[in-house]
Design a protein around this motif. Structure first.
Motif, PDB file in Angstrom:
ATOM      1  N   ASN A   1     -27.310 -40.764   8.755  1.00 31.33           N
ATOM      2  CA  ASN A   1     -26.751 -41.787   7.865  1.00 31.33           C
ATOM      3  C   ASN A   1     -27.173 -41.565   6.410  1.00 31.33           C
ATOM      4  OD1 ASN A   1     -29.424 -42.389   8.162  1.00 31.33           O
ATOM      5  ND2 ASN A   1     -29.130 -44.574   8.606  1.00 31.33           N
ATOM      6  N   GLU A   2     -27.685 -40.392   6.078  1.00 30.21           N
ATOM      7  CA  GLU A   2     -28.121 -40.069   4.716  1.00 30.21           C
ATOM      8  C   GLU A   2     -27.309 -38.905   4.164  1.00 30.21           C
ATOM      9  OE1 GLU A   2     -32.854 -41.302   4.991  1.00 30.21           O
ATOM     10  OE2 GLU A   2     -32.243 -39.248   5.450  1.00 30.21           O
ATOM     11  N   ASN A   3     -27.186 -38.884   2.837  1.00 35.11           N
ATOM     12  CA  ASN A   3     -26.371 -37.847   2.201  1.00 35.11           C
ATOM     13  C   ASN A   3     -27.154 -36.562   1.921  1.00 35.11           C
ATOM     14  OD1 ASN A   3     -24.036 -39.423   2.105  1.00 35.11           O
ATOM     15  ND2 ASN A   3     -24.727 -40.435   0.220  1.00 35.11           N
ATOM     16  N   GLY A   4     -28.445 -36.709   1.642  1.00 37.43           N
ATOM     17  CA  GLY A   4     -29.212 -35.528   1.263  1.00 37.43           C
ATOM     18  C   GLY A   4     -30.582 -35.500   1.906  1.00 37.43           C
ATOM     19  N   PHE A   5     -31.244 -34.367   1.738  1.00 34.22           N
ATOM     20  CA  PHE A   5     -32.585 -34.198   2.281  1.00 34.22           C
ATOM     21  C   PHE A   5     -33.605 -34.860   1.359  1.00 34.22           C
ATOM     22  CE2 PHE A   5     -30.437 -30.850   4.577  1.00 34.22           C
ATOM     23  CZ  PHE A   5     -31.121 -30.766   5.783  1.00 34.22           C
ATOM     24  N   SER A   6     -34.704 -35.323   1.945  1.00 38.49           N
ATOM     25  CA  SER A   6     -35.828 -35.853   1.178  1.00 38.49           C
ATOM     26  C   SER A   6     -37.123 -35.341   1.789  1.00 38.49           C
ATOM     27  CB  SER A   6     -35.816 -37.386   1.162  1.00 38.49           C
ATOM     28  OG  SER A   6     -35.853 -37.900   2.473  1.00 38.49           O
ATOM     29  N   VAL A   7     -38.122 -35.136   0.955  1.00 41.31           N
ATOM     30  CA  VAL A   7     -39.415 -34.626   1.408  1.00 41.31           C
ATOM     31  C   VAL A   7     -40.117 -35.715   2.212  1.00 41.31           C
ATOM     32  CG1 VAL A   7     -41.683 -33.798   0.693  1.00 41.31           C
ATOM     33  CG2 VAL A   7     -39.634 -33.070  -0.552  1.00 41.31           C
ATOM     34  N   ILE A   8     -40.594 -35.371   3.399  1.00 42.77           N
ATOM     35  CA  ILE A   8     -41.308 -36.347   4.220  1.00 42.77           C
ATOM     36  C   ILE A   8     -42.764 -35.961   4.423  1.00 42.77           C
ATOM     37  CG2 ILE A   8     -39.239 -37.131   5.445  1.00 42.77           C
ATOM     38  CD1 ILE A   8     -40.135 -35.348   7.808  1.00 42.77           C
ATOM     39  N   ALA A   9     -43.113 -34.692   4.193  1.00 46.64           N
ATOM     40  CA  ALA A   9     -44.507 -34.302   4.418  1.00 46.64           C
ATOM     41  C   ALA A   9     -44.806 -32.970   3.752  1.00 46.64           C
ATOM     42  CB  ALA A   9     -44.810 -34.220   5.915  1.00 46.64           C
ATOM     43  N   GLU A  10     -46.084 -32.768   3.496  1.00 41.70           N
ATOM     44  CA  GLU A  10     -46.604 -31.490   3.020  1.00 41.70           C
ATOM     45  C   GLU A  10     -47.836 -31.197   3.860  1.00 41.70           C
ATOM     46  OE1 GLU A  10     -48.642 -29.759  -1.058  1.00 41.70           O
ATOM     47  OE2 GLU A  10     -46.912 -31.121  -1.236  1.00 41.70           O
ATOM     48  N   VAL A  11     -47.766 -30.175   4.700  1.00 44.16           N
ATOM     49  CA  VAL A  11     -48.826 -29.922   5.681  1.00 44.16           C
ATOM     50  C   VAL A  11     -49.312 -28.490   5.577  1.00 44.16           C
ATOM     51  CG1 VAL A  11     -47.915 -31.663   7.262  1.00 44.16           C
ATOM     52  CG2 VAL A  11     -47.166 -29.299   7.492  1.00 44.16           C
ATOM     53  N   SER A  12     -50.516 -28.275   6.082  1.00 44.45           N
ATOM     54  CA  SER A  12     -51.099 -26.932   6.051  1.00 44.45           C
ATOM     55  C   SER A  12     -51.144 -26.291   7.430  1.00 44.45           C
ATOM     56  CB  SER A  12     -52.518 -26.991   5.469  1.00 44.45           C
ATOM     57  OG  SER A  12     -53.327 -27.898   6.213  1.00 44.45           O
TER      58      SER A  12
ATOM     59  N   LYS B   1     -27.934 -37.632  14.860  1.00 43.99           N
ATOM     60  CA  LYS B   1     -28.603 -36.352  14.641  1.00 43.99           C
ATOM     61  C   LYS B   1     -29.694 -36.485  13.591  1.00 43.99           C
ATOM     62  CE  LYS B   1     -25.423 -32.610  15.885  1.00 43.99           C
ATOM     63  NZ  LYS B   1     -24.760 -31.376  15.392  1.00 43.99           N
ATOM     64  N   ILE B   2     -30.687 -35.623  13.708  1.00 37.50           N
ATOM     65  CA  ILE B   2     -31.725 -35.467  12.693  1.00 37.50           C
ATOM     66  C   ILE B   2     -31.697 -34.005  12.259  1.00 37.50           C
ATOM     67  CG2 ILE B   2     -34.194 -35.557  12.206  1.00 37.50           C
ATOM     68  CD1 ILE B   2     -33.144 -38.248  12.591  1.00 37.50           C
ATOM     69  N   HIS B   3     -31.765 -33.775  10.921  1.00 37.43           N
ATOM     70  CA  HIS B   3     -31.728 -32.425  10.380  1.00 37.43           C
ATOM     71  C   HIS B   3     -33.036 -32.161   9.637  1.00 37.43           C
ATOM     72  CE1 HIS B   3     -27.324 -32.694  11.031  1.00 37.43           C
ATOM     73  NE2 HIS B   3     -27.474 -33.920  10.534  1.00 37.43           N
ATOM     74  N   TYR B   4     -33.619 -31.008   9.868  1.00 36.05           N
ATOM     75  CA  TYR B   4     -34.864 -30.638   9.206  1.00 36.05           C
ATOM     76  C   TYR B   4     -34.705 -29.283   8.517  1.00 36.05           C
ATOM     77  CZ  TYR B   4     -37.185 -34.232  12.036  1.00 36.05           C
ATOM     78  OH  TYR B   4     -37.553 -35.407  12.619  1.00 36.05           O
ATOM     79  N   ARG B   5     -35.431 -29.124   7.413  1.00 34.19           N
ATOM     80  CA  ARG B   5     -35.583 -27.822   6.792  1.00 34.19           C
ATOM     81  C   ARG B   5     -36.972 -27.762   6.161  1.00 34.19           C
ATOM     82  NH1 ARG B   5     -31.636 -28.148   1.381  1.00 34.19           N
ATOM     83  NH2 ARG B   5     -32.962 -29.593   0.178  1.00 34.19           N
TER      84      ARG B   5
ATOM     85  N   SER C   1     -41.114 -20.154  -1.294  1.00 39.46           N
ATOM     86  CA  SER C   1     -40.028 -19.494  -0.571  1.00 39.46           C
ATOM     87  C   SER C   1     -38.727 -20.238  -0.773  1.00 39.46           C
ATOM     88  CB  SER C   1     -40.359 -19.455   0.924  1.00 39.46           C
ATOM     89  OG  SER C   1     -40.234 -20.769   1.481  1.00 39.46           O
ATOM     90  N   ASP C   2     -37.637 -19.617  -0.258  1.00 40.27           N
ATOM     91  CA  ASP C   2     -36.387 -20.361  -0.130  1.00 40.27           C
ATOM     92  C   ASP C   2     -36.514 -21.326   1.044  1.00 40.27           C
ATOM     93  OD1 ASP C   2     -35.031 -19.121  -2.228  1.00 40.27           O
ATOM     94  OD2 ASP C   2     -34.436 -17.426  -0.969  1.00 40.27           O
ATOM     95  N   TYR C   3     -35.522 -22.201   1.205  1.00 40.85           N
ATOM     96  CA  TYR C   3     -35.498 -23.097   2.346  1.00 40.85           C
ATOM     97  C   TYR C   3     -35.176 -22.314   3.623  1.00 40.85           C
ATOM     98  CZ  TYR C   3     -35.666 -27.316  -0.539  1.00 40.85           C
ATOM     99  OH  TYR C   3     -36.053 -28.310  -1.401  1.00 40.85           O
ATOM    100  N   SER C   4     -35.725 -22.807   4.716  1.00 43.82           N
ATOM    101  CA  SER C   4     -35.359 -22.266   6.021  1.00 43.82           C
ATOM    102  C   SER C   4     -33.932 -22.679   6.369  1.00 43.82           C
ATOM    103  CB  SER C   4     -36.308 -22.825   7.090  1.00 43.82           C
ATOM    104  OG  SER C   4     -36.076 -24.235   7.235  1.00 43.82           O
ATOM    105  N   LEU C   5     -33.400 -22.089   7.424  1.00 43.42           N
ATOM    106  CA  LEU C   5     -32.157 -22.604   7.977  1.00 43.42           C
ATOM    107  C   LEU C   5     -32.402 -24.008   8.508  1.00 43.42           C
ATOM    108  CD1 LEU C   5     -30.885 -19.455   9.930  1.00 43.42           C
ATOM    109  CD2 LEU C   5     -30.095 -20.306   7.716  1.00 43.42           C
ATOM    110  N   VAL C   6     -31.371 -24.835   8.470  1.00 40.52           N
ATOM    111  CA  VAL C   6     -31.510 -26.213   8.937  1.00 40.52           C
ATOM    112  C   VAL C   6     -31.570 -26.223  10.459  1.00 40.52           C
ATOM    113  CG1 VAL C   6     -30.422 -28.481   9.025  1.00 40.52           C
ATOM    114  CG2 VAL C   6     -30.358 -27.139   6.915  1.00 40.52           C
ATOM    115  N   GLU C   7     -32.524 -26.977  10.990  1.00 40.09           N
ATOM    116  CA  GLU C   7     -32.654 -27.149  12.436  1.00 40.09           C
ATOM    117  C   GLU C   7     -32.231 -28.579  12.777  1.00 40.09           C
ATOM    118  OE1 GLU C   7     -33.786 -25.837  16.372  1.00 40.09           O
ATOM    119  OE2 GLU C   7     -33.453 -24.783  14.484  1.00 40.09           O
ATOM    120  N   ASP C   8     -31.280 -28.689  13.729  1.00 38.22           N
ATOM    121  CA  ASP C   8     -30.740 -29.997  14.097  1.00 38.22           C
ATOM    122  C   ASP C   8     -31.258 -30.415  15.458  1.00 38.22           C
ATOM    123  OD1 ASP C   8     -29.160 -29.976  11.789  1.00 38.22           O
ATOM    124  OD2 ASP C   8     -27.574 -28.867  12.822  1.00 38.22           O
TER     125      ASP C   8
END
Length: 638
Positions: free
Chosen positions: A522-533, A548-552, A562-569
């Motif tokens: 239900n969202e138009n764009g990606f947003s940062v949810i975490a920064e992990v090590s 669906k949930i989409h992650y990159r 780096s560039d973004y990874s491929l999107v994983e659904d």
């Protein structure tokens, strides 16, 4: 009521007692035109204190006007012992507003006469700023025009009445006096603050033309106020204006002397500036912020030292607490060294954006600061250099332009592994993407460094007509021989697994820091949810009504990314209500003396999870052999 005119004597700032009337002595009172620093409640206390000598005066009173209107009145108690000294004190609150305050002190005799014994006029409450450096902080270009219709009623200067720099010659002036001392930058800054926030100001400008930094830092240890030193002359002005520990900001504009030939001092500039900064901060008692204005491009000497010096100036923001940087790049130079009146006003307005954020509560916005380089990294596959600026900067790459029949192209002012005099012109084109500038190269490189903008100009007057800018039009800080790193390898998301309702888990390579972004259906764009090590991340979210949930992800470190990874659904409808019920027997292994659950069904066929057909029971588990069991689990069919 009768008022009798009594001769007044001027305040001498070093006297312990001040006399305005033969039978009234003052131990504390303000001076005409004085500006009192405002406190956190936007006000200041003006103190009148002293003693009525033995006399028949019954009492003493103070009467205050704000501009021409009544503001305050207070009288002392009646005296009971006329043969004894009578101490008194009046503390009057004034406010940082566009108003002057005028004070009258009266004594009252037995006949009811009110006799004026002291008056102080045109007193203000407001803020102090200190300006220091060379002639460009004095900014006298077009000063005659600035004085036309210049109303300095609510502006102040605290300066020497003559050139002997003795303490006895220190005096309060309106902002326009002595002529030109506040300078074009100070005058314009006063106007900006008053127009937008209604606060009067005092500008103390200690700039001296043509001096290298050691001459401005000629402080004598143990005697910072030595009046024969340039540093001491500035320090005394701040001290005796009662501004120590109360300065809102210091503007530092310097470096022309070093860039134009004093190369020994250019090499020593970092050490000299560190010394000066620490002296000022200690002696002045701190400030809200220190604003270091980066040197413009000059043509006085064709030396890389100027570019190196400019590069150091950019880095001071990260080296000194409470320091901000701005830049004079792109402000036209009209005579080889100095800016026009309009240029000085533009520069002042740009610095004012940070001042009002730091001091007057204006909203924080990263684009109030000129874009500053954070990383430069190279992609061999794409033959590109990525210049990364602060998050939130909206970078703009200028189009080619013709000025005075000369073609200006931004690509010509990036120096890849070379100097101004030996430009390899390796950049083919450039584009802007968010907070990044992408430079396409003509050939491959192996590491090295990148310089943005030439160290000097061969034009007369010197000029630079194209710049990288942000969304507010501020020109990027010049940088010198910034190290180039390799772009990080594009990562992959190994898997996304459904743990339970509202909880998903991501698996990926654990090298470097991973920035995780998510987009729900239900969202138009990606947003940062975490920064992990690490190499996993558990995402807790409400999954109701989501298909669906989409992650990159992308990898970052201190010098590259780096560039973004491929999107994983992950299709959530495949995960919900998928309940597997399994049954079997509890079986005792006589040899190992342990019990195992052995499933009668093959679980691996149903889910991407790795379930085991057998599992060892924990120690202490007791039940009969061959007892039946039933367990359930859920997962995603996809």
């Amino acid at each position: 009521m009768k008022f009798l005119l009594v001769l007044r004597m001027s305040l001498y700032i070093l006297c312990l007692h001040v006399y305005c009337h033969a039978q009234v002595s003052f131990t504390d009172l303000p001076e005409d035109l004085q500006l009192f620093p405002r406190d956190t409640h936007n006000k200041a206390i003006v103190n009148f204190a002293g003693v009525i000598e033995p006399s028949d005066y019954r009492k003493i009173s103070i009467y205050v006007k704000k501009d021409d209107a009544f503001f305050y009145h207070k009288a002392s108690p009646y005296r009971t012992h006329y043969s004894q000294p009578f101490p008194f004190q009046f503390q009057v609150e004034i406010y940082a507003q566009p108003h002057e305050y005028n004070f009258r002190v009266y004594v009252h005799n037995p006949a009811g006469d009110s006799i004026e014994v002291c008056r102080r006029d045109r007193i203000l409450c407001g803020d102090f700023y200190v300006l220091y450096g060379q002639s460009n902080i004095i900014a006298s270009s077009g000063i005659e025009e600035l004085y036309l219709n210049f109303d300095d009623r609510l502006f102040r200067n605290f300066d020497y009445d003559n050139n002997d720099h003795q303490l006895s010659s220190l005096k309060w002036f309106s902002g326009g006096q002595p002529y030109g001392h506040v300078g074009g930058i100070g005058m314009h800054l006063q106007k900006l603050i008053l127009q937008k926030y209604g606060i009067p100001t005092c500008m103390i400008n200690g700039g001296k033309g043509g001096l290298a930094i050691p001459q401005l830092n000629d402080r004598i240890e143990g005697n910072p106020g030595a009046f024969w030193t340039i540093y001491g002359q500035l320090y005394n002005r701040v001290k005796y204006a009662n501004a120590l520990g109360k300065v809102k900001g210091v503007l530092w504009r310097h470096g022309e002397s070093e860039a134009c030939g004093n190369w020994v001092e250019a090499d020593n500039y970092p050490a000299h500036f560190a010394s000066l900064y620490n002296h000022l901060k200690t002696d002045f008692g701190g400030w809200n912020n220190f604003y270091f204005i980066q040197l413009a491009i000059h043509g006085c000497n064709y030396s890389e030292k100027a570019g190196e010096l400019r590069g150091y100036m950019r880095k001071t923001k990260y080296l000194f607490e409470g320091l901000e940087t701005s830049t004079a790049l792109g402000i036209p130079v009209v005579d080889g060294f100095h800016h026009s009146k309009e240029g000085n006003q533009q520069l002042t307005s740009e610095v004012f954006g940070m001042i009002e954020r730091d001091t007057y509560g204006a909203p924080h916005n990263i684009e109030l600061h000129p874009p500053d380089i954070q990383k430069v990294y190279y992609s061999a596959a794409e033959k590109t250099l990525t210049l990364e600026f602060e998050q939130g900067q909206r970078m703009h790459y200028p189009a080619d332009t013709i000025v005075d029949s000369r073609l200006w192209q931004m690509k010509d002012y990036f120096f890849v592994n070379c100097t101004t005099n030996s430009n390899s012109y390796l950049v083919e084109q450039g584009t802007a993407q968010g907070n990044k500038i992408i430079l396409k190269l003509k050939s491959e490189i192996t590491g090295g460094f990148l310089t943005y903008l030439p160290s000097y100009s061969r034009l007369d007057p010197p000029r630079q007509e194209v710049h990288l800018t942000n969304g507010k039009g501020l020109r990027a800080m010049a940088f010198y021989q910034f190290p180039i790193k390799n772009k990080l390898i594009t990562p992959t998301i190994d898997s996304v697994k459904y743990v339970t309702e509202g909880q998903l888990k991501l698996f990926f390579n654990h090298s470097d820091t991973t920035i995780i972004e998510r987009r729900q259906s239900n969202e138009n764009g990606f947003s940062v949810i975490a920064e992990v090590s690490g190499g996993t991340y558990t995402d807790n979210l409400i999954t109701d009504n989501l298909e669906k949930i989409h992650y990159r992800i992308r990898k970052v470190n201190a010098v590259s990314e780096s560039d973004y990874s491929l999107v994983e659904d992950l299709t959530l409808s495949d995960c919900k209500n998928t309940l597997l019920r399994l049954s079997g027997n509890i079986h005792t292994n006589a040899t190992k003396k342990s019990r195992k659950i052995e499933s009668t069904q093959k679980i691996r066929a149903y889910t991407r999870y790795v379930f085991k057909d057998k599992v060892e029971l924990k120690a202490g588990f007791e039940t009969t052999n061959n007892a039946t069991f039933e367990v359930s689990t859920s997962g995603c069919n996809n």
